[in-house]
Design a protein around this motif. Structure first.
Motif, PDB file in Angstrom:
ATOM      1  N   TYR A  52       6.297  10.306  -8.485  1.00 40.74           N
ATOM      2  CA  TYR A  52       6.123   9.103  -9.307  1.00 40.74           C
ATOM      3  C   TYR A  52       4.686   8.931  -9.808  1.00 40.74           C
ATOM      4  O   TYR A  52       4.387   7.963 -10.488  1.00 40.74           O
ATOM      5  N   LYS A  53       3.794   9.867  -9.436  1.00 41.72           N
ATOM      6  CA  LYS A  53       2.388   9.810  -9.855  1.00 41.72           C
ATOM      7  C   LYS A  53       1.762   8.455  -9.522  1.00 41.72           C
ATOM      8  O   LYS A  53       1.172   7.776 -10.373  1.00 41.72           O
ATOM      9  N   VAL A  54       1.931   8.066  -8.269  1.00 44.38           N
ATOM     10  CA  VAL A  54       1.384   6.808  -7.772  1.00 44.38           C
ATOM     11  C   VAL A  54       0.601   7.085  -6.488  1.00 44.38           C
ATOM     12  O   VAL A  54       0.673   8.179  -5.934  1.00 44.38           O
ATOM     13  N   SER A  55      -0.090   6.075  -6.042  1.00 44.55           N
ATOM     14  CA  SER A  55      -0.765   6.113  -4.752  1.00 44.55           C
ATOM     15  C   SER A  55      -0.107   5.047  -3.883  1.00 44.55           C
ATOM     16  O   SER A  55       0.092   3.920  -4.334  1.00 44.55           O
ATOM     17  N   VAL A  56       0.268   5.405  -2.656  1.00 43.44           N
ATOM     18  CA  VAL A  56       0.925   4.461  -1.743  1.00 43.44           C
ATOM     19  C   VAL A  56      -0.031   4.188  -0.593  1.00 43.44           C
ATOM     20  O   VAL A  56      -0.520   5.119   0.049  1.00 43.44           O
ATOM     21  N   HIS A  57      -0.311   2.918  -0.359  1.00 46.51           N
ATOM     22  CA  HIS A  57      -1.201   2.515   0.736  1.00 46.51           C
ATOM     23  C   HIS A  57      -0.406   1.686   1.742  1.00 46.51           C
ATOM     24  O   HIS A  57       0.143   0.639   1.395  1.00 46.51           O
ATOM     25  N   ILE A  58      -0.371   2.185   2.969  1.00 46.75           N
ATOM     26  CA  ILE A  58       0.311   1.474   4.049  1.00 46.75           C
ATOM     27  C   ILE A  58      -0.771   0.750   4.849  1.00 46.75           C
ATOM     28  O   ILE A  58      -1.749   1.373   5.269  1.00 46.75           O
ATOM     29  N   PRO A  59      -0.605  -0.558   5.070  1.00 44.19           N
ATOM     30  CA  PRO A  59      -1.666  -1.327   5.728  1.00 44.19           C
ATOM     31  C   PRO A  59      -1.817  -0.978   7.208  1.00 44.19           C
ATOM     32  O   PRO A  59      -0.871  -0.560   7.864  1.00 44.19           O
ATOM     33  N   ASP A  60      -3.037  -1.178   7.692  1.00 39.72           N
ATOM     34  CA  ASP A  60      -3.275  -1.115   9.126  1.00 39.72           C
ATOM     35  C   ASP A  60      -3.984  -2.409   9.528  1.00 39.72           C
ATOM     36  O   ASP A  60      -4.115  -3.322   8.715  1.00 39.72           O
ATOM     37  N   ALA A  61      -4.431  -2.486  10.749  1.00 39.18           N
ATOM     38  CA  ALA A  61      -5.027  -3.729  11.251  1.00 39.18           C
ATOM     39  C   ALA A  61      -6.259  -4.156  10.451  1.00 39.18           C
ATOM     40  O   ALA A  61      -6.550  -5.352  10.344  1.00 39.18           O
ATOM     41  N   ASP A  62      -6.985  -3.194   9.877  1.00 34.29           N
ATOM     42  CA  ASP A  62      -8.222  -3.510   9.165  1.00 34.29           C
ATOM     43  C   ASP A  62      -8.051  -3.704   7.664  1.00 34.29           C
ATOM     44  O   ASP A  62      -9.024  -3.971   6.959  1.00 34.29           O
ATOM     45  N   SER A  63      -6.837  -3.557   7.141  1.00 36.18           N
ATOM     46  CA  SER A  63      -6.615  -3.649   5.702  1.00 36.18           C
ATOM     47  C   SER A  63      -6.825  -5.065   5.183  1.00 36.18           C
ATOM     48  O   SER A  63      -6.419  -6.034   5.826  1.00 36.18           O
ATOM     49  N   ALA A  64      -7.431  -5.159   4.005  1.00 34.37           N
ATOM     50  CA  ALA A  64      -7.641  -6.461   3.369  1.00 34.37           C
ATOM     51  C   ALA A  64      -6.310  -7.033   2.893  1.00 34.37           C
ATOM     52  O   ALA A  64      -6.147  -8.238   2.775  1.00 34.37           O
ATOM     53  N   ASN A  65      -5.355  -6.160   2.607  1.00 41.15           N
ATOM     54  CA  ASN A  65      -4.034  -6.584   2.149  1.00 41.15           C
ATOM     55  C   ASN A  65      -3.009  -6.075   3.163  1.00 41.15           C
ATOM     56  O   ASN A  65      -2.959  -4.886   3.446  1.00 41.15           O
ATOM     57  N   GLN A  66      -2.189  -6.956   3.699  1.00 40.85           N
ATOM     58  CA  GLN A  66      -1.236  -6.561   4.736  1.00 40.85           C
ATOM     59  C   GLN A  66       0.132  -6.160   4.182  1.00 40.85           C
ATOM     60  O   GLN A  66       1.073  -5.964   4.942  1.00 40.85           O
ATOM     61  N   ASN A  67       0.236  -6.026   2.860  1.00 43.24           N
ATOM     62  CA  ASN A  67       1.471  -5.537   2.248  1.00 43.24           C
ATOM     63  C   ASN A  67       1.319  -4.062   1.895  1.00 43.24           C
ATOM     64  O   ASN A  67       0.218  -3.587   1.654  1.00 43.24           O
ATOM     65  N   LEU A  68       2.451  -3.360   1.836  1.00 40.66           N
ATOM     66  CA  LEU A  68       2.440  -1.991   1.345  1.00 40.66           C
ATOM     67  C   LEU A  68       2.117  -2.056  -0.147  1.00 40.66           C
ATOM     68  O   LEU A  68       2.671  -2.890  -0.858  1.00 40.66           O
ATOM     69  N   LEU A  69       1.204  -1.216  -0.613  1.00 40.96           N
ATOM     70  CA  LEU A  69       0.785  -1.221  -2.017  1.00 40.96           C
ATOM     71  C   LEU A  69       1.169   0.083  -2.699  1.00 40.96           C
ATOM     72  O   LEU A  69       0.975   1.161  -2.136  1.00 40.96           O
ATOM     73  N   ILE A  70       1.724  -0.050  -3.897  1.00 41.40           N
ATOM     74  CA  ILE A  70       2.001   1.103  -4.750  1.00 41.40           C
ATOM     75  C   ILE A  70       1.133   0.920  -5.986  1.00 41.40           C
ATOM     76  O   ILE A  70       1.221  -0.101  -6.665  1.00 41.40           O
ATOM     77  N   ILE A  71       0.270   1.907  -6.255  1.00 40.18           N
ATOM     78  CA  ILE A  71      -0.681   1.797  -7.353  1.00 40.18           C
ATOM     79  C   ILE A  71      -0.445   2.917  -8.353  1.00 40.18           C
ATOM     80  O   ILE A  71      -0.355   4.081  -7.972  1.00 40.18           O
ATOM     81  N   GLY A  72      -0.304   2.542  -9.626  1.00 39.68           N
ATOM     82  CA  GLY A  72      -0.092   3.522 -10.677  1.00 39.68           C
ATOM     83  C   GLY A  72       0.271   2.820 -11.965  1.00 39.68           C
ATOM     84  O   GLY A  72       0.168   1.602 -12.074  1.00 39.68           O
ATOM     85  N   GLU A  73       0.728   3.588 -12.951  1.00 36.35           N
ATOM     86  CA  GLU A  73       1.189   2.982 -14.198  1.00 36.35           C
ATOM     87  C   GLU A  73       2.436   2.154 -13.894  1.00 36.35           C
ATOM     88  O   GLU A  73       3.204   2.492 -12.995  1.00 36.35           O
ATOM     89  N   ALA A  74       2.650   1.104 -14.664  1.00 35.90           N
ATOM     90  CA  ALA A  74       3.693   0.118 -14.364  1.00 35.90           C
ATOM     91  C   ALA A  74       5.070   0.735 -14.125  1.00 35.90           C
ATOM     92  O   ALA A  74       5.718   0.436 -13.121  1.00 35.90           O
TER      93      ALA A  74
END
Length: 101
Positions: A52-74
């Motif tokens: 999907y040509k995206v970046s997926v960020h899974i949160p950990d205890a130190d993350s500023a955002n506690q939701n799973l993030l998918i970053i890329g074109e809409a």
């Protein structure tokens, strides 16, 4: 202005200024699904990011955002989100079948 850009970078890993055309999707999912999103040796998350040509960020205890993030074109981010939703449905179906089993 610079302060808000830095805060956005910490929370979302990008800003419209540094990455034009990029957006993100936040998914508030139960942490028990994280292992399935990551997959064996990272296979599933690598598959999602490559296909999907995206970046997926899974949160950990130190993350500023506690939701799973998918970053890329809409469109790509929306398709990756659908993929993760289907993955969670499969996990739930498998768990239900085992419980009834």
């Amino acid at each position: 202005e610079a302060r808000s850009l830095i805060l956005d970078l910490c929370k979302y890993y990008y800003t419209p200024v540094t990455h034009p055309g990029v957006t993100h999707v936040e998914m508030d999912i139960n942490p028990r699904y994280y292992n399935y999103v990551i997959g064996s040796k990272g296979s599933e998350i690598k598959h999602i990011q490559a296909n999907y040509k995206v970046s997926v960020h899974i949160p950990d205890a130190d993350s500023a955002n506690q939701n799973l993030l998918i970053i890329g074109e809409a469109g790509n981010a929306a398709n990756a989100e659908k993929h993760i939703m289907r993955l969670m449905e499969k996990v739930d179906e498998r768990a239900k079948a085992e419980a009834e089993g």
